[in-house]
Design a protein around this motif. Structure first.
Motif, PDB file in Angstrom:
ATOM      1  N   MET A   1       0.845  -1.170   0.000  1.00  0.00           N
ATOM      2  CA  MET A   1       0.000   0.000   0.000  1.00  0.00           C
ATOM      3  C   MET A   1       0.897   1.242   0.000  1.00  0.00           C
ATOM      4  SD  MET A   1      -3.430   0.782   2.193  1.00  0.00           S
ATOM      5  CE  MET A   1      -2.866  -0.072   3.583  1.00  0.00           C
ATOM      6  N   SER A   2       0.325   2.353  -0.390  1.00  0.00           N
ATOM      7  CA  SER A   2       1.109   3.571  -0.543  1.00  0.00           C
ATOM      8  C   SER A   2       0.592   4.675   0.374  1.00  0.00           C
ATOM      9  CB  SER A   2       1.025   4.031  -1.999  1.00  0.00           C
ATOM     10  OG  SER A   2       1.632   5.274  -2.148  1.00  0.00           O
ATOM     11  N   LYS A   3       1.471   5.575   0.742  1.00  0.00           N
ATOM     12  CA  LYS A   3       1.087   6.735   1.549  1.00  0.00           C
ATOM     13  C   LYS A   3       0.677   7.903   0.664  1.00  0.00           C
ATOM     14  CE  LYS A   3       4.971   7.172   3.767  1.00  0.00           C
ATOM     15  NZ  LYS A   3       5.992   7.616   4.731  1.00  0.00           N
ATOM     16  N   VAL A   4       0.775   7.738  -0.655  1.00  0.00           N
ATOM     17  CA  VAL A   4       0.511   8.825  -1.601  1.00  0.00           C
ATOM     18  C   VAL A   4      -0.815   8.591  -2.307  1.00  0.00           C
ATOM     19  CG1 VAL A   4       1.381  10.043  -3.625  1.00  0.00           C
ATOM     20  CG2 VAL A   4       2.983   9.127  -1.942  1.00  0.00           C
ATOM     21  N   LEU A   5      -1.621   9.653  -2.409  1.00  0.00           N
ATOM     22  CA  LEU A   5      -2.880   9.608  -3.153  1.00  0.00           C
ATOM     23  C   LEU A   5      -2.827  10.639  -4.262  1.00  0.00           C
ATOM     24  CD1 LEU A   5      -5.606   9.386  -0.356  1.00  0.00           C
ATOM     25  CD2 LEU A   5      -4.593   7.535  -1.680  1.00  0.00           C
TER      26      LEU A   5
ATOM     27  N   LEU B   1      -0.754  15.407  -6.089  1.00  0.00           N
ATOM     28  CA  LEU B   1      -0.329  14.240  -5.322  1.00  0.00           C
ATOM     29  C   LEU B   1      -0.216  14.670  -3.868  1.00  0.00           C
ATOM     30  CD1 LEU B   1       2.412  12.893  -7.709  1.00  0.00           C
ATOM     31  CD2 LEU B   1       0.201  11.852  -7.262  1.00  0.00           C
ATOM     32  N   VAL B   2      -0.774  13.850  -2.978  1.00  0.00           N
ATOM     33  CA  VAL B   2      -0.761  14.164  -1.548  1.00  0.00           C
ATOM     34  C   VAL B   2      -0.129  12.988  -0.826  1.00  0.00           C
ATOM     35  CG1 VAL B   2      -2.158  14.745   0.456  1.00  0.00           C
ATOM     36  CG2 VAL B   2      -2.878  15.499  -1.812  1.00  0.00           C
ATOM     37  N   GLU B   3       0.903  13.283  -0.041  1.00  0.00           N
ATOM     38  CA  GLU B   3       1.555  12.238   0.743  1.00  0.00           C
ATOM     39  C   GLU B   3       1.150  12.397   2.201  1.00  0.00           C
ATOM     40  OE1 GLU B   3       5.930  10.383   1.810  1.00  0.00           O
ATOM     41  OE2 GLU B   3       5.803  12.262   0.714  1.00  0.00           O
TER      42      GLU B   3
ATOM     43  N   GLU C   1       0.554   4.961   6.005  1.00  0.00           N
ATOM     44  CA  GLU C   1      -0.316   4.280   5.050  1.00  0.00           C
ATOM     45  C   GLU C   1      -1.750   4.213   5.585  1.00  0.00           C
ATOM     46  OE1 GLU C   1       1.474   0.535   4.128  1.00  0.00           O
ATOM     47  OE2 GLU C   1       3.138   1.476   3.071  1.00  0.00           O
ATOM     48  N   ALA C   2      -1.902   4.073   6.893  1.00  0.00           N
ATOM     49  CA  ALA C   2      -3.238   4.018   7.500  1.00  0.00           C
ATOM     50  C   ALA C   2      -3.981   5.342   7.280  1.00  0.00           C
ATOM     51  CB  ALA C   2      -3.138   3.712   8.990  1.00  0.00           C
TER      52      ALA C   2
ATOM     53  N   TRP D   1       2.082   5.752  -6.562  1.00  0.00           N
ATOM     54  CA  TRP D   1       3.355   5.234  -6.087  1.00  0.00           C
ATOM     55  C   TRP D   1       4.121   6.306  -5.361  1.00  0.00           C
ATOM     56  CZ3 TRP D   1       3.682   0.239  -6.128  1.00  0.00           C
ATOM     57  CH2 TRP D   1       2.984  -0.475  -7.081  1.00  0.00           C
ATOM     58  N   ARG D   2       4.984   5.928  -4.455  1.00  0.00           N
ATOM     59  CA  ARG D   2       5.784   6.877  -3.690  1.00  0.00           C
ATOM     60  C   ARG D   2       6.659   7.733  -4.596  1.00  0.00           C
ATOM     61  NH1 ARG D   2       7.426  10.657  -2.032  1.00  0.00           N
ATOM     62  NH2 ARG D   2       8.948  11.024  -0.419  1.00  0.00           N
TER      63      ARG D   2
END
Length: 161
Positions: A1-5, A54-56, A60-61, A85-86
């Motif tokens: 899973m990624s921390k970026v949306l 892109l928002v980091e 991940e939660a 992706w990061r």
């Protein structure tokens, strides 16, 4: 899973503050605090925002929790959220992203403060001047092409008489 949306469908004039407010708009659960680490507003080829960012998030939660805002409204537009992706935040990986254009600085009261990292006004003016010069060259080239075509057509018509 990624921390970026990846956010799609943003208003073209969306600011960092509005993006941060978008993720704070869950009034049903004010205890939900999503910590945004970085925001990169994507630019089109013309240098203007293209409606994507892109928002980091810190974890991940938190990025998973942020997915509850998928297809929610920002102004008159609904915003789609997708995982990214990061390395999407790496400007070399995605050339139309300008992450250094605006920095996010959290204020003491938890609000976002936009700080320009560099003054792009002169670059924008120079780009506009270059674009205008290119348009003028294109007009001149089209005018010359039309003149040559008309001259050739007249010459052919006179020869056929």
């Amino acid at each position: 899973m990624s921390k970026v949306l990846r956010m799609r469908g943003l208003p073209f004039k969306a600011t960092l503050e509005e993006i941060h407010a978008f993720f704070r708009s869950d009034l049903t659960n004010p205890a939900t605090q999503l910590r945004i680490v970085d925001v990169s507003i994507e630019m089109g080829a013309d240098g203007r925002p293209n409606g994507e960012a892109l928002v980091e998030f810190a974890t991940e939660a938190e990025s998973e929790s942020a997915m509850m805002f998928d297809r929610q409204m920002m102004g008159q537009r609904y915003v789609e959220l997708r995982r990214a992706w990061r390395n999407s935040l790496d400007p070399l990986a995605v050339p139309n992203i300008r992450p250094n254009l605006i920095a996010f600085t959290p204020a003491a009261d938890g609000t976002a403060v936009e700080e320009p990292k560099e003054d792009d006004k002169e670059k924008d003016k120079e780009r506009d001047r270059d674009r205008d010069r290119e348009r003028e060259k294109d007009k001149d080239r089209d005018r010359d092409r039309d003149r040559d075509r008309d001259r050739d057509r007249d010459r052919d018509r006179d020869r056929d008489r």
